[in-house]
Scaffold this motif. Structure first.
Motif, short mmCIF file in Angstrom:
data_model
loop_
_atom_site.label_atom_id
_atom_site.label_comp_id
_atom_site.label_asym_id
_atom_site.label_seq_id
_atom_site.Cartn_x
_atom_site.Cartn_y
_atom_site.Cartn_z
N GLU A 30 -1.72 9.79 3.72
CA GLU A 30 -2.93 10.98 3.84
C GLU A 30 -4.37 11.14 3.77
O GLU A 30 -5.03 11.54 4.85
CB GLU A 30 -2.35 12.08 2.60
N GLU A 31 -5.22 9.68 2.84
CA GLU A 31 -6.07 9.68 3.04
C GLU A 31 -6.24 8.89 4.15
O GLU A 31 -7.84 9.16 4.99
CB GLU A 31 -6.25 8.68 2.14
N ASP A 34 -6.79 11.92 6.87
CA ASP A 34 -7.97 12.34 6.84
C ASP A 34 -8.86 11.72 7.75
O ASP A 34 -10.53 12.62 8.26
CB ASP A 34 -8.61 13.07 5.21
N ASN A 37 -9.32 11.75 11.10
CA ASN A 37 -9.89 13.10 11.30
C ASN A 37 -10.91 13.29 11.57
O ASN A 37 -11.77 13.71 12.73
CB ASN A 37 -9.24 14.30 10.77
N ASP A 38 -11.73 12.92 10.93
CA ASP A 38 -13.14 13.49 10.48
C ASP A 38 -13.48 11.87 12.02
O ASP A 38 -14.91 12.36 11.90
CB ASP A 38 -14.16 12.38 9.51
N LYS A 76 -0.53 17.08 9.85
CA LYS A 76 -2.39 17.03 9.24
C LYS A 76 -3.00 16.21 10.58
O LYS A 76 -4.04 16.55 10.64
CB LYS A 76 -2.60 16.16 8.00
#
Length: 164
Positions: A30-31, A34, A37-38, A76
Motif C-alpha cells: 500500500e505504501e 501511494d 501515485n505521488d 488504489k
C-alpha cells in the motif's frame, strides 16, 4: 525533443495486493502504491507507461495468469494513461512494440518505479541496449530480494544507471 518517461513495473495485485505472498514480496504494498501515485504527478499522462507481467501457458515464471484478479492493477493505483504494455519476460523491452513506441516518441530517459524481482534490472539493461538512460527511483521500488538487488545495483552502476 528528448523525453523522459516513467515506467511503472509490475504494479499488480499479485505483487502488491493484500493477498500477495508477503514472504516473497516483503515490502509494504500500500505504501508503494501511494509513493508511485505521488511520483506520477511529476509526469504528463502520456509520459507514464504501465508494464505488467503475466505468465504465458500453464507453466512459467513467478507471475499471475493473464485475465485473473492477480494480474489486475490494485484499485488504489492511479491509471492515467492508455500506455499499458504486457510482458512475459523480465525485460520490458522483450516487447518489440514497446521498444518501437519509445523510439517513435524519442524517449531518451526512463525512470523505473514499481516491483523489482529481476525485472527492473533486466528492463534497465534493455533500455541501455536501446540507447536510453535509466534512473532507478529507489524510494518507489519494492524489492523482493534485497541481497540480490545490492549485487545487481553495483553492476548497473557500471552501466551508468543513476539512482535517486
Amino acid at each position: 525533443m528528448e523525453k523522459r518517461v516513467l515506467f511503472v513495473l509490475n504494479m499488480q495485485e499479485y505483487f502488491v495486493g493484500k493477498t500477495r505472498d508477503a514472504s516473497a514480496f516483503p515490502y509494504n504494498g500500500e505504501e508503494l502504491v501511494d509513493k508511485i501515485n505521488d511520483r506520477m504527478k511529476e509526469y504528463q499522462p502520456e509520459e507514464i507507461y504501465y508494464i505488467i507481467t503475466t505468465k504465458k501457458g500453464l507453466f512459467g515464471s513467478n507471475a499471475p495468469k493473464e485475465g485473473t484478479k492477480e494480474a489486475s492493477f490494485p484499485a488504489k493505483l492511479k491509471i492515467v494513461s492508455k500506455n499499458i504494455y504486457q510482458k512475459h519476460k523480465p525485460d520490458a523491452f522483450s516487447s518489440v512494440v514497446l521498444e518501437d513506441v519509445c523510439r517513435a516518441r524519442m524517449v531518451k530517459e526512463i525512470e523505473l518505479v514499481g516491483v523489482d524481482g529481476v525485472d527492473a534490472a533486466s528492463t534497465a539493461s534493455g533500455a541501455i541496449d536501446c540507447g536510453m538512460n535509466v534512473i532507478f527511483n529507489e524510494n518507489c521500488i519494492g524489492t523482493a530480494n534485497k541481497e540480490k538487488a545490492q549485487k545487481i545495483r553495483s553492476s548497473l552502476k557500471q552501466n551508468k544507471v543513476q539512482y535517486m
